[in-house]
Design a protein around this motif. Structure first.
Motif, PDB file in Angstrom:
ATOM      1  N   THR A  36      -2.276   4.541  -0.109  1.00 53.86           N
ATOM      2  CA  THR A  36      -0.943   4.963  -0.447  1.00 53.86           C
ATOM      3  C   THR A  36      -0.419   3.632   0.081  1.00 53.86           C
ATOM      4  O   THR A  36       0.889   4.381  -0.009  1.00 53.86           O
ATOM      5  CB  THR A  36      -0.808   6.066   0.617  1.00 53.86           C
ATOM      6  OG1 THR A  36      -0.742   5.132   2.412  1.00 53.86           O
ATOM      7  CG2 THR A  36      -2.586   7.038   0.663  1.00 53.86           C
ATOM      8  N   VAL A  37      -0.693   2.555  -0.049  1.00 57.39           N
ATOM      9  CA  VAL A  37       0.743   1.553   0.406  1.00 57.39           C
ATOM     10  C   VAL A  37       0.077   0.118  -0.236  1.00 57.39           C
ATOM     11  O   VAL A  37      -0.888  -0.313  -0.769  1.00 57.39           O
ATOM     12  CB  VAL A  37       1.017   1.080   1.338  1.00 57.39           C
ATOM     13  CG1 VAL A  37       2.045   2.928   1.983  1.00 57.39           C
ATOM     14  CG2 VAL A  37       0.063   0.760   2.570  1.00 57.39           C
ATOM     15  N   LEU A  38       1.351  -0.723  -1.112  1.00 51.10           N
ATOM     16  CA  LEU A  38       1.272  -1.758  -0.952  1.00 51.10           C
ATOM     17  C   LEU A  38       2.021  -2.295   0.040  1.00 51.10           C
ATOM     18  O   LEU A  38       3.184  -2.417  -0.288  1.00 51.10           O
ATOM     19  CB  LEU A  38       2.108  -2.342  -2.267  1.00 51.10           C
ATOM     20  CG  LEU A  38       1.034  -1.772  -3.841  1.00 51.10           C
ATOM     21  CD1 LEU A  38       1.907  -1.768  -5.389  1.00 51.10           C
ATOM     22  CD2 LEU A  38      -0.446  -1.847  -3.786  1.00 51.10           C
ATOM     23  N   SER A  62       5.388   2.614  -1.288  1.00 56.90           N
ATOM     24  CA  SER A  62       4.119   3.691  -1.743  1.00 56.90           C
ATOM     25  C   SER A  62       3.692   3.741  -2.931  1.00 56.90           C
ATOM     26  O   SER A  62       4.659   3.206  -4.021  1.00 56.90           O
ATOM     27  CB  SER A  62       5.554   5.085  -1.857  1.00 56.90           C
ATOM     28  OG  SER A  62       4.595   5.968  -1.639  1.00 56.90           O
TER      29      SER A  62
END
Lengths: 67, 309
Positions: A36-38, A62
């Motif tokens: 769900t994230v970088l 996000s």
């Protein structure tokens, strides 16, 4: 070590203390799903096995759109 | 971790190995262009309406649609962007600002249609009626409005194709939602090229990002420098999709390739679903608005009347 976290979703910054070494470790500490994230440090996208250093500032972007 | 093709630092780990910035960008574009080719999504004479919101998916697909046309020297093809403003305060105006800026910078004509002009109310204004009196989710109403306005406006503007920014995650979620709710008729409308029947009332909808995971789309948009502000729809967590999304991301984290597996399995059975429904569905025109529907009155008009009572 202490890591400074900037969260794009909440637009808030917080300092997190954790015992691990890597990006994967800090996400596990924060209970954030890797899908769900970088994770970005100094405008550079980090892979999950990247080592973090004390007082590093990382940004969580996000992956999931808000719509 | 270094790129499997060169010694540069990796920006992502994929199932087949890690990639640096340049190799990831090439890999991503190749997959999008291969998808467009494989499913014959775009042709040299198409007037292409790209359904946009200003988020990472729609900006990416808009950019790559333009790039594909230039790459193939489609001189008769043209692209325009179309956005729907549902009327959600503190949300949609932010994404539309990003979209307007992007379209100006990339020289893409942009049309914005407002739900209120057709349905008399914004989504915010009708929220209480939707949730309290009609016991529906706002995402359900929003989805019907958006599909209706996109199809109607694209057709009025002469578009021969509607490009949407649906990615692999969106599709895997939709497949699972339909399975969980036993909606086989809706499942037949999914796929890289949407719609079951060819009909003068429908413009073909195509999804060039169909095989691109959401995380890769976000990374592509970031590396290309597209300005995408995170803006969260205040109603998004109320939808069924949100729960499916969380479930699939939890599976994906534990079992890599879950979402790909869902979509690839679905693609194998999709021809059967489409064939079965060809026999079932008769397409009429709505007696109120003239748009295509399988009933006497289309969903959008039925909902408009329902929300007025």
């Amino acid at each position: 070590m202490n890591i400074i976290i900037v969260d794009e979703r909440t637009n808030k910054t917080k300092t997190v203390a954790f015992n691990g070494k890597t990006v994967k470790d800090v996400l596990q500490t924060l209970k954030i799903n890797q899908e769900t994230v970088l994770v970005v440090r100094n405008n550079e996208v980090l892979t999950s096995n990247e080592n973090l250093n004390d007082k590093d500032k990382i940004e969580l972007l996000s992956v999931i759109s808000g719509g | 971790m270094n790129c499997i093709h060169c010694s540069e630092k990796a920006v992502i780990e994929l199932q087949h190995g890690a990639l640096c910035k340049n190799h990831f960008l090439s890999h991503f574009e190749d997959r999008v262009f291969t998808t467009i080719n494989r499913y014959k999504m775009l042709g040299p004479d198409d007037l292409i309406c790209v359904a946009t919101s200003g988020g990472k998916d729609s900006l990416t697909v808009l950019y790559l649609t333009q790039k594909y046309i230039k790459k193939h020297k489609y001189k008769n093809a043209a692209v325009f962007a179309l956005a729907v403003d549902e009327g959600i305060e503190n949300y949609r105006e932010k994404t539309l600002q990003d979209l307007t800026k992007f379209c100006t910078e990339h020289n893409v004509p942009l049309t914005i249609v407002k739900s209120k002009d057709t349905f008399n109310k914004t989504l915010d204004e009708t929220y209480q009626t939707i949730t309290e009196k009609k016991n529906k989710k706002p995402c359900h109403v929003c989805g019907v409005w958006r599909r209706y306005l996109l199809n109607k406006t694209a057709k009025e503007m002469g578009a021969t194709k509607i490009v949407t920014g649906h990615n692999l995650d969106d599709e895997a979620q939709a497949i699972m939602m339909n399975i969980f709710k036993a909606n086989t008729s809706l499942a037949g409308r999914l796929g890289p090229v949407s719609g079951i029947k060819e009909n003068e009332h429908f413009t073909s909808r195509v999804k060039p990002l169909y095989l691109c995971p959401e995380k890769e789309v976000r990374l592509y948009a970031l590396l290309k420098g597209f300005q995408v502000h995170f803006a969260e729809c205040p109603y998004s967590k109320e939808g069924y999709r949100h729960h499916i999304q969380e479930m699939l991301n939890n599976f994906e984290e534990q079992y890599k390739g879950t979402k790909q597996g869902i979509v690839r399995s679905f693609l194998a059975i999709l021809p059967l679903l489409k064939e079965a429904q060809k026999e079932e569905k008769i397409i009429n025109t709505c007696t109120l608005c003239g748009e295509a529907t399988s009933k006497e009155i289309c969903n959008a008009c039925a909902m408009k009347e329902e929300l007025m009572t």
